[in-house]
Design a protein around this motif. Structure first.
Motif: not given
Ligand SMILES: Nc1ncnc2c1ncn2[C@@H]1O[C@H](COP(=O)(O)OP(=O)(O)OP(=O)(O)O)[C@@H](O)[C@H]1O
Ligand SMILES: [Mg+2]
Length: 307
Positions: A109-138
């Motif tokens: 995620l840090k690499a994509t945030l720093l990249a000049e051109k867009p790379v889109h990332v989707m986090l997927t997986g079972p519940p309660a693995l901090a996916k929403t927390l990642f979005l929140w921090d960004i």
């Protein structure tokens, strides 16, 4: 004042400027409105930057004090006299600090945030693995340059108009699989920097401001192949035993305010019984009333080896 507090205050000031504080927010706004952790708000309150205008069991209403407003306006004058070069995004080591483990996802995620051109990332997986927390921090570091959406509750205006109007740098979409078809179609076009054929006048997207999308979703099946293809899809795997112990201890101590010993006890007793961090949080909240063992049996039922 702690580092980063100024940004919080500026964000809050922007929020207050965007609403009618006299009418709609007479009892103040809550942490949900400004998306800042309650703990941070109570610190700002203690330091005299926030007024607590209303308090009930379910709602704590704040607003900025004159002291905070004065500080923000001097800060504004200082920054406007500085040369207004484009400040490169500065990802401090603090980013994702509240997320335990998941080191490879953090790096991605840090690499994509720093990249000049867009790379889109989707986090997927079972519940309660901090996916929403990642979005929140960004969202916290991008502030107004981010738009946060929950797929199941997309705004009436529609995604395209929202993006055209606010021109965010980053779009954070939680529960992506629940997004409606119209918005999904708009997203397909946006993610490739394309133009919407039926865009209203003045609603064209600025192609010089390419948008990055970071999304989270439990399921991928609902997403069309072409949408999936536009994302780097990164699966989060369930925690193994030792990861689960570390995460549970960390969350219970830092977010639920438990002592190290009690957090350790709950983590140890859950070992082999649950994979879900939310179970641990529930136990932590009920344990002071009835004790850890009893809470575990009340919440998870029966004996350790019962079927
Ligand atoms: N690695 C971790 N570090 C810190 N907290 C964590 C971690 N994993 C889970 N949690 C905690 O677990 C809870 C659930 O996290 P979160 O809401 O981000 O999960 P999620 O992956 O979005 O789940 P869902 O798919 O159900 O939406 C939160 O309270 C979060 O603090
Ligand atoms: Mg989530």
């Amino acid at each position: 004042m702690k580092e980063g507090d100024m940004e919080f205050l500026t964000e809050i000031a922007q929020f207050e400027a965007s609403v009618d504080m006299e009418k709609e927010y007479r009892i103040g706004w809550s942490w949900r409105h400004v998306r800042i952790w309650p703990a941070t708000l109570s610190r700002l309150f203690k330091d005299g930057y926030l007024d607590n205008v209303f308090r009930s069991n379910s709602f704590t209403g704040y607003k900025l004090t004159e002291k905070a407003k004065a500080l923000i306006s001097t800060q504004k004058q200082e920054t406007s006299t500085e040369t207004q070069s484009v400040v490169p995004l500065n990802l401090s080591d603090d980013l994702f600090r509240d997320i335990i483990g998941h080191e490879d996802i953090k790096d991605l995620l840090k690499a994509t945030l720093l990249a000049e051109k867009p790379v889109h990332v989707m986090l997927t997986g079972p519940p309660a693995l901090a996916k929403t927390l990642f979005l929140w921090d960004i969202e916290q570091i991008f502030g107004k340059q981010a738009i946060w959406l929950v797929g199941s509750a997309t705004s009436k205006a529609g995604l395209w108009d929202l993006v055209a109007e606010r021109e965010p740098k980053i779009l954070l979409i939680d529960e992506m699989d629940k997004m409606n078809a119209v918005d999904m179609a708009a997203l397909l076009t946006m993610m490739e920097g394309g133009r919407l054929v039926r865009a209203k006048r003045g609603r064209e997207l600025d192609i010089n401001n390419p948008l990055k999308v970071i999304a989270a979703s439990n399921r991928l099946e609902k997403l069309s192949p072409e949408l999936r293809s536009r994302f780097a899809i990164r699966r989060l795997n369930p925690y193994n035993r030792s990861e689960f112990l570390t995460v549970v201890k960390g969350v219970l101590v830092s977010k639920e305010g438990l002592s190290d010993d009690l957090a350790e006890e709950i983590a140890r007793k859950l070992d082999g019984r649950s994979q879900d961090v939310r179970d641990a949080i529930r136990i932590a909240r009920l344990a002071p009333q009835v004790g850890v063992d009893k809470t575990i049996s009340l919440l998870l039922g029966g004996e350790k080896n019962a079927n």
